[in-house]
Write an enzyme that holds these catalytic residues in place. Structure first.
Site, mmCIF file in Angstrom:
data_model
loop_
_atom_site.group_PDB
_atom_site.id
_atom_site.type_symbol
_atom_site.label_atom_id
_atom_site.label_comp_id
_atom_site.label_asym_id
_atom_site.label_seq_id
_atom_site.Cartn_x
_atom_site.Cartn_y
_atom_site.Cartn_z
ATOM 1 N N LYS A 266 0.821 -1.222 0.000
ATOM 2 C CA LYS A 266 0.000 0.000 0.000
ATOM 3 C C LYS A 266 0.851 1.265 0.000
ATOM 4 C CE LYS A 266 -2.256 -1.218 3.756
ATOM 5 N NZ LYS A 266 -1.886 -2.636 3.929
ATOM 6 N N THR A 267 1.834 1.316 0.885
ATOM 7 C CA THR A 267 2.629 2.535 1.013
ATOM 8 C C THR A 267 3.377 2.843 -0.276
ATOM 9 O OG1 THR A 267 2.865 2.281 3.408
ATOM 10 C CG2 THR A 267 4.510 3.625 2.289
ATOM 11 N N GLU B 222 -3.704 5.893 1.577
ATOM 12 C CA GLU B 222 -3.488 4.496 1.938
ATOM 13 C C GLU B 222 -4.680 4.050 2.772
ATOM 14 O OE1 GLU B 222 -0.024 2.040 4.319
ATOM 15 O OE2 GLU B 222 0.505 3.828 3.179
#
Length: 464
Positions: free
Chosen positions: A121-122, A165
């Site tokens: 995600k990051t 996110e």
């Protein structure tokens, strides 16, 4: 034009303001003109970065830190009910707002892109933020890691796009209503909150159901959990589903990923035509993240060739295979990987770029519950390294579980043929790892806890 302050968020107090998710929201609110205050357990560069924006940051948790005129108190799921500032907020009748609700309020009136998945995600959120910024679209964004400096995990932009996110760990991603959502992968994790894959699927189905009518779900075609989720949501209302990956039939198909040292050249097939671009971080999984970002940008109506060119400006995010330095011919690299899939992906990426160099790992397990469920798989992943040192479990928000220690990982690693040893005293770890090295080696500090602090210490030991 981006909106101003959400209602009742003009004087927020954050408990745990230095955390990756919390600090991003605090930063955006400060940039929008809010009088931000908060507390954190320890001093940090992030706390100082918030102060430069005008925020008041207290160190330590104390009821006296909470101003009586605070309009709300923002908490994450990690904040316990007995926190003195939370108890004081209840006494004063100050509304308590979950981090996800605060983030959702920041997205109102904008075009949100929410990036979800068990891992990646990051990186993907960062790729989108950098790409859209490079194209002059000035997005707002909230990321779970710093791009290039403390506090760079979030920005209030004047454009109409908000990239965020979306955290599935506590189901808080159900609060968002994105125009475009990305699901990178669906795997069993966060065992304190999910008892089975069925619960994970149900949670991600709920997330997909929050996408606005006519919106787009960008989802991996190659990962089995994501493929199952695609099957479950295909007929969900007015949802558009766009798949990406190397599988035949992917809407955005990855034709080839070519390693180029610490970068990759990626070629995709879009509408029958080849499109090639560079990803400035190594590894096939990062190439897939970049293609997910490309697909999301296309879903927003941005020309694919513009996106592909701008993706090359992404140079990484802290703790995602970040080079910390070199001493005596040894490079030290930091990895946030803590789930076996992430560990395997980062170790394979480093192995492919290492050539004949040895790969040494200093690994810190994260959470007792994760180690209990996935310790064997973590140990098997470490077999990809030439040698590993394993620290004690970083507890984060959890209390110890009887019988659950790093020995579970070490036993599995040894059974898989790995060269691995335990170091229980973290203060000795840097010297132990430095003593194992020889010129040309790559050292990877790995884990989601404070193992990242040991990279500079290893470099210092090597320089003696």
């Amino acid at each position: 034009m981006a909106p101003g302050l959400p209602t009742a968020m003009d004087r927020p107090h954050f408990i745990g303001i230095g955390g990756a998710g919390m600090s991003g929201i605090a930063k955006i609110l400060a940039q929008r003109g809010a009088k931000v205050a908060g507390s954190d357990a320890r001093e940090s560069a992030t706390a100082e970065a918030l102060r430069t924006l005008g925020a008041t940051v207290h160190i330590g948790h104390d009821a006296a830190h909470l101003a009586s005129d605070a309009t709300c108190v923002v908490v994450s799921s990690a904040i316990r009910a007995d926190n003195p500032e939370l108890a004081r907020a209840t006494e004063l009748g100050i509304p308590v707002v979950h981090r996800s609700d605060a983030l959702a309020s920041l997205m109102e009136g904008l075009r949100p892109i929410a990036v979800a998945g068990t891992h990646g995600k990051t990186t993907t959120t960062s790729m989108l933020a950098v790409t859209l910024s490079t194209l002059g679209l000035d997005p707002s964004y909230a990321i779970g890691g710093d791009l290039d400096a403390p506090g760079s995990n979030a920005l209030h932009g004047v454009g109409d796009i908000f990239v965020a996110e979306a955290d599935e760990s506590d189901r808080s991603f159900h609060k968002y209503a994105p125009e475009v959502a990305i699901v990178l992968n669906v795997e069993l994790d966060h065992h304190a909150n999910y008892a089975s894959m069925d619960e994970i699927y149900e949670s991600f189905e709920t997330f997909a159901g929050k996408i606005v009518p006519g919106g787009t779900l960008v989802i991996a075609a190659d990962q089995s959990g994501a493929a199952e989720l695609t099957r479950r949501v295909r007929d969900l209302g007015e949802l558009k589903v766009v798949t990406y990956g190397e599988s035949e039939g992917s809407d955005l198909r990855i034709h080839k990923v070519t390693p180029r040292g610490l970068t990759s050249e990626v070629t995709v097939i879009l509408n029958g035509k080849f499109l090639t671009f560079t990803v400035s971080v190594p590894g096939r999984h990062y190439a897939h993240n970049a293609v997910a970002a490309l697909a999301a940008g296309i879903a927003l109506g941005i020309p694919a060739h513009n996106l592909a060119s701008a993706l090359g400006s992404y140079t990484g995010v802290k703790r995602r295979l970040q080079l910390k330095g070199e001493a005596k011919g040894v490079q030290v690299i930091d990895s946030y990987a803590h789930h076996p899939t992430e560990m395997t992906a980062d170790l394979e990426a480093m192995r492919s770029s290492a050539g004949d160099s040895r790969l040494l790992v200093l690994f810190q397990p994260h959470l007792f519950s994760r180690t209990q469920e996935l310790g064997k798989e973590m140990g098997q992943a470490l077999a990809l390294a030439d040698a590993s040192v394993v620290l004690d479990i970083y507890p984060a928000r959890e209390d110890p579980i009887p019988g659950i220690t790093s020995a579970l990982i070490i036993d599995a690693a040894v059974a898989a043929g790995a060269d691995v040893r335990a170091v229980h005293d973290k203060t000795e770890a840097a010297a132990v790892v430095a003593g194992m090295t020889r010129p040309g080696d790559l050292v990877l500090t790995m884990g989601a806890g404070d193992v990242t602090d040991l990279g500079p210490q290893i470099l210092a030991e090597l320089s003696k």
